[in-house]
Design an enzyme around this catalytic site. Structure first.
Site, PDB file in Angstrom:
ATOM      1  N   LYS A  38       0.847  -1.250  -0.133  1.00  0.00           N
ATOM      2  CA  LYS A  38      -0.030  -0.110  -0.075  1.00  0.00           C
ATOM      3  C   LYS A  38       0.861   1.365   0.041  1.00  0.00           C
ATOM      4  O   LYS A  38       1.974   1.248   0.708  1.00  0.00           O
ATOM      5  CB  LYS A  38      -0.824   0.035   1.272  1.00  0.00           C
ATOM      6  CG  LYS A  38      -1.871   1.182   1.265  1.00  0.00           C
ATOM      7  CD  LYS A  38      -3.096   0.621   2.218  1.00  0.00           C
ATOM      8  CE  LYS A  38      -4.064   1.793   2.393  1.00  0.00           C
ATOM      9  NZ  LYS A  38      -4.814   2.169   0.889  1.00  0.00           N
ATOM     10  N   GLY A  43       6.660   0.941   5.752  1.00  0.00           N
ATOM     11  CA  GLY A  43       7.251   0.072   5.017  1.00  0.00           C
ATOM     12  C   GLY A  43       7.219   0.208   3.602  1.00  0.00           C
ATOM     13  O   GLY A  43       8.587   0.246   2.985  1.00  0.00           O
ATOM     14  N   CYS A  44       6.246   0.289   3.009  1.00  0.00           N
ATOM     15  CA  CYS A  44       6.208   0.662   1.631  1.00  0.00           C
ATOM     16  C   CYS A  44       6.880   2.153   1.228  1.00  0.00           C
ATOM     17  O   CYS A  44       7.593   2.040   0.285  1.00  0.00           O
ATOM     18  CB  CYS A  44       4.676   0.907   1.033  1.00  0.00           C
ATOM     19  SG  CYS A  44       4.080  -0.943   1.260  1.00  0.00           S
ATOM     20  N   THR A  45       6.660   2.891   2.177  1.00  0.00           N
ATOM     21  CA  THR A  45       7.522   4.334   1.923  1.00  0.00           C
ATOM     22  C   THR A  45       9.075   4.063   1.851  1.00  0.00           C
ATOM     23  O   THR A  45       9.607   4.582   1.175  1.00  0.00           O
ATOM     24  CB  THR A  45       6.849   5.320   2.642  1.00  0.00           C
ATOM     25  OG1 THR A  45       5.513   5.707   2.749  1.00  0.00           O
ATOM     26  CG2 THR A  45       7.566   6.582   2.560  1.00  0.00           C
ATOM     27  N   ALA A  48      10.264   2.269  -1.181  1.00  0.00           N
ATOM     28  CA  ALA A  48       9.930   3.060  -2.226  1.00  0.00           C
ATOM     29  C   ALA A  48      11.141   4.186  -2.351  1.00  0.00           C
ATOM     30  O   ALA A  48      11.900   4.373  -3.594  1.00  0.00           O
ATOM     31  CB  ALA A  48       8.992   3.570  -2.499  1.00  0.00           C
TER      32      ALA A  48
END
Length: 154
Positions: A38, A43-45, A48
């Site tokens: 998401k 974590g995804c930030t 990325a």
């Protein structure tokens, strides 16, 4: 998960601007295809931003970076703008591609079981064949591990 040595399934998904992008458009380059749960989550930030930080190293390795989640193109646009992400983010709201690559799996969160995107990465070679499979990757080390595999220092 798909296996090393198999042809990567081709697909067409919309990017953050709603423009259709095909995997086969990248033939002749390596492709780092990563699936994440998401936009705008911690974590995804971090994952990325690590890819963004080392984007020049990926380009120097003739490798394109493509992130895929089930978020909308509008969500991807905000996410990419907020963190200045220079690579392609693709929207897969029906999770057809996520499923085709084996990243849609049963997950446990706070004792509850449900289906969701398992953070995983594929390295696809210049001919469209899967070269490396990385299931259940860590967001903080994923980009560096791929760069090390490509012979680059992170």
């Amino acid at each position: 998960m798909l296996e090393v040595g198999t042809k990567a399934p081709d697909f067409t998904l919309n990017d953050k601007n709603g423009t259709p992008v095909r995997l086969s458009d990248f033939l002749g380059k390596k492709v780092v295809l990563y699936f994440y749960p998401k936009d705008n989550t911690p974590g995804c930030t971090r994952q990325a931003c690590a890819f963004a930080q080392h984007y020049g190293d990926f380009e120097a390795s003739n490798a394109a970076v493509i992130g895929v989640s089930k978020d909308s193109a509008a969500s991807h646009l905000k996410f990419a703008d907020k963190y200045e992400l220079p690579f392609v983010l693709l929207s897969d709201p029906e999770h057809a591609v996520i499923e085709a690559y084996g990243a849609w799996q049963e997950k446990k969160l706070y004792g509850k079981v449900g289906m969701g995107v398992v953070r995983s990465t594929y390295l696809i070679d210049e001919q469209g064949v899967i070269e490396k499979v990385m299931p259940k990757v860590k967001p903080d080390s994923n980009a560096a591990e791929i760069l090390a595999y490509l012979g680059k220092q992170a």
